[in-house]
Scaffold this motif. Structure first.
Motif, short mmCIF file in Angstrom:
data_model
loop_
_atom_site.label_atom_id
_atom_site.label_comp_id
_atom_site.label_asym_id
_atom_site.label_seq_id
_atom_site.Cartn_x
_atom_site.Cartn_y
_atom_site.Cartn_z
N LEU A 70 31.83 38.20 37.69
CA LEU A 70 32.76 37.80 38.74
C LEU A 70 32.02 37.57 40.05
N LEU A 85 35.99 34.18 37.99
CA LEU A 85 35.47 34.65 36.71
C LEU A 85 34.58 33.53 36.21
N ALA A 107 38.20 42.54 34.06
CA ALA A 107 38.19 41.70 35.27
C ALA A 107 39.50 41.84 36.04
#
Length: 154
Positions: A70, A85, A107
Motif C-alpha cells: 500500500l 493498493l 489492507a
C-alpha cells in the motif's frame, strides 16, 4: 485453506524473501527478472517508510506465499488520506486458497485503523480473476474519471 495462512505487516527482516516474491510479481507483469533491483526497491520502501507491506505465509512451511503493498496518497478535494493498493501477488503454487482475500482483508483493516478515506487499485484489463475478487469485495470500477499518465523519462 485460509486457516493455513498468516498475514502480518511485513518487517525489514523479511526483505530477502519479499524481494524474491516481488521479483516474481514483476515478471508476472512482463518485466525482466532483477532480484537485486527488487531488493533495493523494497529496502528503500522500508528505509523511507513510504509504503506498507503485508506478507502472507503458509503456517505449516513458513514459506512466503504472497504480499500486498500500500502507498499513502492525499486528496486535496476531500482533505483526506487514501491508500493505493498498488501491488497484490500470490505465488502460482499457492493460488486458489483464499490468500488474495486475506491480503485484501489486511489492507482494509489497515485502512480502517489509520482512518484512511478508502483504498484505490488498478489491475490489467485482462486480469479477470483479480477483477472478480475486487468486485466481490465491493470495489467499484471508476467510470467517472479518465486516468492519464505521462512518461517523464522520455
Amino acid at each position: 485453506m485460509t486457516s493455513d495462512i498468516r498475514v502480518n505487516q511485513a518487517a525489514i527482516g523479511e526483505l530477502e524473501e519479499l524481494a524474491a516474491v516481488f521479483d516474481q510479481y514483476r515478471a508476472f507483469y512482463g518485466q525482466p527478472s532483477d532480484a537485486g533491483a527488487a531488493r533495493a526497491f523494497l529496502f528503500e520502501r522500508f528505509e523511507h517508510r513510504d509504503s506498507i507491506l503485508f506478507a502472507a505465509r503458509d503456517v505449516r512451511t513458513e514459506e512466503l506465499v504472497g504480499f500486498a503493498q500500500l502507498y499513502p496518497v492525499y486528496s486535496s478535494i476531500s482533505m483526506a488520506r487514501s491508500l493505493i493498493l498498488n501491488d497484490l501477488f500470490v505465488v502460482p503454487d499457492a493460488r486458489k486458497r483464499g490468500i488474495g482475500q486475506l491480503l485484501l482483508d489486511a489492507a482494509l483493516r489497515y485502512a480502517k485503523q489509520t482512518n484512511a478515506k478508502g483504498l484505490e487499485l488498478s489491475t490489467a484489463v485482462d486480469n479477470a480473476a483479480a477483477q472478480r475478487l475486487y468486485e466481490r469485495n465491493g470495489y467499484v470500477r471508476d467510470e467517472g474519471f479518465y486516468h492519464y499518465y505521462l512518461n517523464a523519462r522520455k
